[in-house]
Write an enzyme that holds these catalytic residues in place. Structure first.
Site, mmCIF file in Angstrom:
data_model
loop_
_atom_site.group_PDB
_atom_site.id
_atom_site.type_symbol
_atom_site.label_atom_id
_atom_site.label_comp_id
_atom_site.label_asym_id
_atom_site.label_seq_id
_atom_site.Cartn_x
_atom_site.Cartn_y
_atom_site.Cartn_z
ATOM 1 N N HIS A 1 0.706 -1.044 -0.046
ATOM 2 C CA HIS A 1 -0.185 0.165 0.452
ATOM 3 C C HIS A 1 0.737 1.293 -0.262
ATOM 4 C CE1 HIS A 1 -2.776 -2.932 1.156
ATOM 5 N NE2 HIS A 1 -2.827 -3.279 2.385
ATOM 6 N N SER B 1 1.444 -0.180 -5.439
ATOM 7 C CA SER B 1 0.828 -0.766 -4.043
ATOM 8 C C SER B 1 0.307 -1.889 -4.469
ATOM 9 C CB SER B 1 -0.229 0.983 -4.443
ATOM 10 O OG SER B 1 -0.992 0.146 -2.756
ATOM 11 N N SER C 1 -5.229 1.875 -2.534
ATOM 12 C CA SER C 1 -5.181 2.108 -1.103
ATOM 13 C C SER C 1 -4.147 2.637 -1.088
ATOM 14 C CB SER C 1 -4.316 0.548 -0.727
ATOM 15 O OG SER C 1 -3.096 0.471 -1.165
ATOM 16 N N ASP D 1 3.347 -8.036 -0.132
ATOM 17 C CA ASP D 1 2.608 -7.934 1.158
ATOM 18 C C ASP D 1 0.497 -7.969 0.150
ATOM 19 O OD1 ASP D 1 0.076 -7.208 2.057
ATOM 20 O OD2 ASP D 1 0.834 -5.142 2.975
ATOM 21 N N GLU E 1 4.492 -9.705 3.894
ATOM 22 C CA GLU E 1 3.926 -8.442 4.539
ATOM 23 C C GLU E 1 2.900 -9.054 6.028
ATOM 24 O OE1 GLU E 1 4.406 -5.393 5.960
ATOM 25 O OE2 GLU E 1 2.926 -4.686 7.340
ATOM 26 N N ASN F 1 4.192 -11.231 9.073
ATOM 27 C CA ASN F 1 3.571 -11.170 9.973
ATOM 28 C C ASN F 1 3.513 -11.648 11.520
ATOM 29 O OD1 ASN F 1 0.295 -10.633 9.394
ATOM 30 N ND2 ASN F 1 0.899 -12.783 9.512
ATOM 31 N N LYS G 1 4.455 -7.556 14.882
ATOM 32 C CA LYS G 1 3.482 -7.595 13.044
ATOM 33 C C LYS G 1 1.700 -8.110 13.777
ATOM 34 C CE LYS G 1 1.914 -6.749 9.181
ATOM 35 N NZ LYS G 1 0.162 -7.422 9.270
ATOM 36 N N ASP H 1 -0.082 -4.471 14.107
ATOM 37 C CA ASP H 1 -1.086 -4.279 13.182
ATOM 38 C C ASP H 1 -2.077 -4.753 12.943
ATOM 39 O OD1 ASP H 1 -0.875 -4.057 10.183
ATOM 40 O OD2 ASP H 1 0.634 -3.606 9.872
ATOM 41 N N ASN H 2 -1.936 -5.769 12.969
ATOM 42 C CA ASN H 2 -3.302 -6.571 12.688
ATOM 43 C C ASN H 2 -4.795 -6.254 13.297
ATOM 44 O OD1 ASN H 2 -1.739 -7.842 11.505
ATOM 45 N ND2 ASN H 2 -2.549 -9.552 11.355
ATOM 46 N N CYS I 1 -6.246 -2.562 13.071
ATOM 47 C CA CYS I 1 -8.084 -2.428 12.807
ATOM 48 C C CYS I 1 -8.483 -1.666 13.890
ATOM 49 C CB CYS I 1 -7.942 -3.977 12.278
ATOM 50 S SG CYS I 1 -7.407 -4.491 11.289
ATOM 51 N N HIS J 1 -8.139 -9.364 3.809
ATOM 52 C CA HIS J 1 -6.859 -8.565 2.132
ATOM 53 C C HIS J 1 -7.795 -8.924 0.823
ATOM 54 C CE1 HIS J 1 -2.834 -7.355 0.842
ATOM 55 N NE2 HIS J 1 -3.022 -8.552 -0.498
ATOM 56 N N HIS K 1 -4.185 1.718 8.998
ATOM 57 C CA HIS K 1 -3.645 1.748 9.658
ATOM 58 C C HIS K 1 -2.598 3.476 10.490
ATOM 59 C CE1 HIS K 1 -5.024 -1.762 10.339
ATOM 60 N NE2 HIS K 1 -3.280 -2.736 10.365
ATOM 61 N N SER L 1 5.392 -2.397 11.956
ATOM 62 C CA SER L 1 5.252 -3.823 10.972
ATOM 63 C C SER L 1 6.534 -3.641 9.973
ATOM 64 C CB SER L 1 3.992 -2.881 10.370
ATOM 65 O OG SER L 1 3.159 -3.441 11.103
ATOM 66 N N GLN M 1 9.833 -5.598 8.575
ATOM 67 C CA GLN M 1 10.289 -5.392 7.359
ATOM 68 C C GLN M 1 12.063 -5.542 6.842
ATOM 69 O OE1 GLN M 1 9.176 -6.858 4.243
ATOM 70 N NE2 GLN M 1 7.332 -6.557 4.789
HETATM 71 P P1 NAI Z 1 -6.283 -15.025 11.890
HETATM 72 O O1 NAI Z 1 -5.900 -16.091 10.955
HETATM 73 O O2 NAI Z 1 -5.688 -14.102 12.490
HETATM 74 O O3 NAI Z 1 -7.627 -14.544 11.327
HETATM 75 C C1 NAI Z 1 -8.631 -15.315 10.777
HETATM 76 C C2 NAI Z 1 -9.709 -15.838 11.780
HETATM 77 O O4 NAI Z 1 -11.493 -16.230 10.790
HETATM 78 C C3 NAI Z 1 -9.562 -17.141 12.252
HETATM 79 O O5 NAI Z 1 -9.352 -17.007 13.855
HETATM 80 C C4 NAI Z 1 -10.442 -18.049 11.286
HETATM 81 O O6 NAI Z 1 -10.982 -19.102 12.698
HETATM 82 C C5 NAI Z 1 -11.879 -17.502 11.180
HETATM 83 N N1 NAI Z 1 -12.195 -18.049 10.094
HETATM 84 C C6 NAI Z 1 -11.851 -18.363 9.016
HETATM 85 N N2 NAI Z 1 -13.663 -18.519 8.439
HETATM 86 C C7 NAI Z 1 -13.892 -18.508 8.825
HETATM 87 C C8 NAI Z 1 -15.377 -18.741 8.188
HETATM 88 N N3 NAI Z 1 -16.381 -18.482 7.472
HETATM 89 N N4 NAI Z 1 -16.098 -17.500 9.067
HETATM 90 C C9 NAI Z 1 -16.016 -16.948 10.633
HETATM 91 N N5 NAI Z 1 -14.728 -16.901 10.622
HETATM 92 C C10 NAI Z 1 -13.556 -17.645 9.691
HETATM 93 O O7 NAI Z 1 -6.073 -13.712 9.990
HETATM 94 P P2 NAI Z 1 -5.867 -12.574 10.537
HETATM 95 O O8 NAI Z 1 -4.428 -11.752 10.723
HETATM 96 O O9 NAI Z 1 -6.600 -11.537 11.546
HETATM 97 O O10 NAI Z 1 -6.002 -11.510 8.977
HETATM 98 C C11 NAI Z 1 -7.292 -11.861 8.687
HETATM 99 C C12 NAI Z 1 -6.871 -11.291 7.140
HETATM 100 O O11 NAI Z 1 -6.992 -9.608 7.247
HETATM 101 C C13 NAI Z 1 -6.376 -11.783 6.264
HETATM 102 O O12 NAI Z 1 -6.715 -11.829 4.792
HETATM 103 C C14 NAI Z 1 -4.757 -10.531 6.408
HETATM 104 O O13 NAI Z 1 -3.885 -11.225 5.104
HETATM 105 C C15 NAI Z 1 -5.964 -9.192 6.606
HETATM 106 N N6 NAI Z 1 -5.083 -8.145 7.327
HETATM 107 C C16 NAI Z 1 -5.071 -7.143 6.834
HETATM 108 C C17 NAI Z 1 -4.589 -5.507 7.209
HETATM 109 C C18 NAI Z 1 -5.521 -4.944 7.059
HETATM 110 O O14 NAI Z 1 -4.760 -3.967 7.503
HETATM 111 N N7 NAI Z 1 -7.285 -4.105 6.154
HETATM 112 C C19 NAI Z 1 -4.135 -6.008 8.284
HETATM 113 C C20 NAI Z 1 -3.527 -6.917 8.634
HETATM 114 C C21 NAI Z 1 -3.537 -8.167 7.468
#
Ligand code: NAI
Length: 432
Positions: free
Chosen positions: A55, A78, A83, A133, A158, A183, A188, A192-193, A197, A303, A353, A361, A365
């Site tokens: 991003h 990006s 983003s 990322d 990332e 990650n 991180k 960050d996550n 958020c 993501h 963020h 984070s 990196q």
């Molecule tokens: P995580 O693996 O810690 O959490 C995902 C959760 O979703 C797990 O607890 C899992 O059991 C649950 N899950 C899976 N399938 C499901 C379903 N059908 N119904 C309900 N729950 C379900 O992963 P994390 O780190 O929380 O990342 C989640 C996403 O967010 C990833 O795609 C990551 O790349 C992205 N991300 C986005 C950020 C942003 O700023 N927008 C920042 C960091 C990560």
């Protein structure tokens, strides 16, 4: 402004504004600034040609300039079509760094931008490091330009979704270079996550809709790191939050944090605001849209845009754009508000963020790039994590800025709990 390098940004005249915000961000990014102090003279990244896909925000500009300060050449795109902050991209272009990024590009342009970064190094030299990322740049190199692989010493990734892709490649034996999973450094994903958020989700919904949060029912799909931060964000704004999960441990955590936990088929009927955070696909599909309340606000902070079946909405409902990244869909006489076309909402509708958490984070990196570049022979073609002492170092670099004072173990205390006075302070299996 006259830039000598190849770039494509929305409006180069935004560079001055971008530069002022970069200066403000630097003051909030003590981890990156202290790496500049530590390594600025010795230039350990000299010779590294890093193609980055992450991003293109103000915070990322501070990362890019840190890598350069450490001696690297850098090109940038990006990792999401919505983003980019155009003033950040402009400031980077004006600093003569090849950057190909603007807010609101289409998917063809998205691929074009990534491709440009592979071939924009001075003298036509090939890239030799990847900073990614989500894995789009990595996939482009490995699948479309495999001839570039021989020059590349390693990659750092990332986010959760990108790490999944790397682990698949490692398992299949198709990962052709060492990778560092940034990650899963504690500093991180647990920051960050989660805390990222916690600030940026509600920010995005407010900027997009101005809806009153207090009293509303919000549904958060997934209670991983992003889900925990998202649920806390909505609760902090006064919403009543329902969580959905498939993992009994995370469901139990949500319940014991005081959230209702329900099946999506039931929760979706109650939600005024529905957010997906799973990194999985098909979380909100046709039957869920049909069951929603009138004027439900739907968005994704995971993501990729396959969590919400936007394609179904586009064929089965009529779409009316309210403003960029905010669309009103009419379905069976009812209206649904979709944010950022189902792409990650905090970067699509807000600015991602805050700098302080991104400093954590991006310090990871930078350490990952340093490690892969300077210590290449120590790594096989596998996915690694940074050692715990570096994770602790990242946290340490962020304490003074917020006035945290640490106690220090006595030798006797350290011996008693089986660690050294200098750390690491926890065993590898500790989960924080
Ligand atoms: P995580 O693996 O810690 O959490 C995902 C959760 O979703 C797990 O607890 C899992 O059991 C649950 N899950 C899976 N399938 C499901 C379903 N059908 N119904 C309900 N729950 C379900 O992963 P994390 O780190 O929380 O990342 C989640 C996403 O967010 C990833 O795609 C990551 O790349 C992205 N991300 C986005 C950020 C942003 O700023 N927008 C920042 C960091 C990560």
């Amino acid at each position: 402004i006259d830039t000598q390098v190849k770039n494509k940004v929305k409006d180069i005249s935004l560079a001055g504004w971008g530069r002022k915000e970069i200066k403000l961000a630097e003051a909030e990014m003590p981890g990156l600034m202290s790496l500049r102090e530590e390594y600025g003279d010795s230039k350990p990244l000299a010779g590294a040609r890093i193609a980055g896909c992450l991003h293109m925000t103000i915070q990322t500009a501070v990362l890019i300039e840190t890598l350069i300060e450490l001696g690297a050449e850098v090109t940038w795109s990006s990792c999401n079509i919505f983003s980019t902050q155009d003033h950040a991209a402009a400031a980077i272009a004006a600093a003569n760094i090849p950057v190909f990024a603007w807010k609101g590009m289409n998917e063809e342009e998205f691929d074009w931008c990534i491709e440009q970064t592979l071939f924009a190094f001075e003298g036509g030299k090939p890239l030799n490091m990847i900073l990614d990322d989500g894995g789009d740049l990595t996939n482009m190199v490995l699948d479309r330009f495999p001839e570039l692989v021989k020059d590349i010493k390693g990659l750092s990734e990332e986010t959760t979704t990108g790490v999944h892709r790397l682990q698949e490649r490692e398992a299949k034996g198709t990962l052709p270079m060492p990778a560092i999973n940034v990650n899963d450094s504690v500093t991180k994903s647990k920051f960050d996550n989660k805390y990222g958020c916690k600030e940026s989700l509600v920010d995005a919904i407010r900027r997009a809709t101005d809806v009153m949060m207090a009293g509303k029912v919000a549904v958060v799909a997934g209670y991983g790191d992003v889900g925990k931060g998202s649920a806390a964000s909505l609760r902090g704004a006064g919403a009543r939050v329902i969580v959905t999960e498939i993992d009994p441990i995370c469901a139990l955590q949500a319940a014991m944090d005081g959230f209702a936990v329900k099946k999506m088929d039931d929760a979706v009927k109650e939600g005024d605001i529905i957010v997906t955070t799973t990194g999985n696909k098909d979380i909100i599909v046709d039957r869920h849209f049909k069951a929603m309340k009138d004027k439900a606000i739907v968005c994704n902070i995971g993501h990729f845009d396959n969590e919400i079946d936007v394609a179904w909405l586009n064929t089965n409902a009529t779409k009316d754009e309210i403003k960029p990244q905010v669309d009103l869909y009419t379905l069976d006489g009812k209206e649904i508000v979709l944010l950022a076309e189902g792409r990650l909402v905090n970067l699509g509708c807000a600015t991602g963020h805050p700098s302080f958490v991104m400093s954590n984070s991006f310090t990871n990196q930078t350490l990952a790039q340093l490690e892969l570049w300077t210590n290449t022979d120590a790594y096989e073609n596998k996915v690694y994590m940074l050692p715990k002492h570096l994770d602790e170092k990242v946290a340490m670099l962020h304490l003074a800025k917020i006035g945290v004072e640490l106690d220090v173990l006595s030798t006797e205390q350290a011996e008693y709990i089986g660690v050294t006075v200098e750390g690491p302070y926890k065993p590898e299996y500790y989960r924080y």
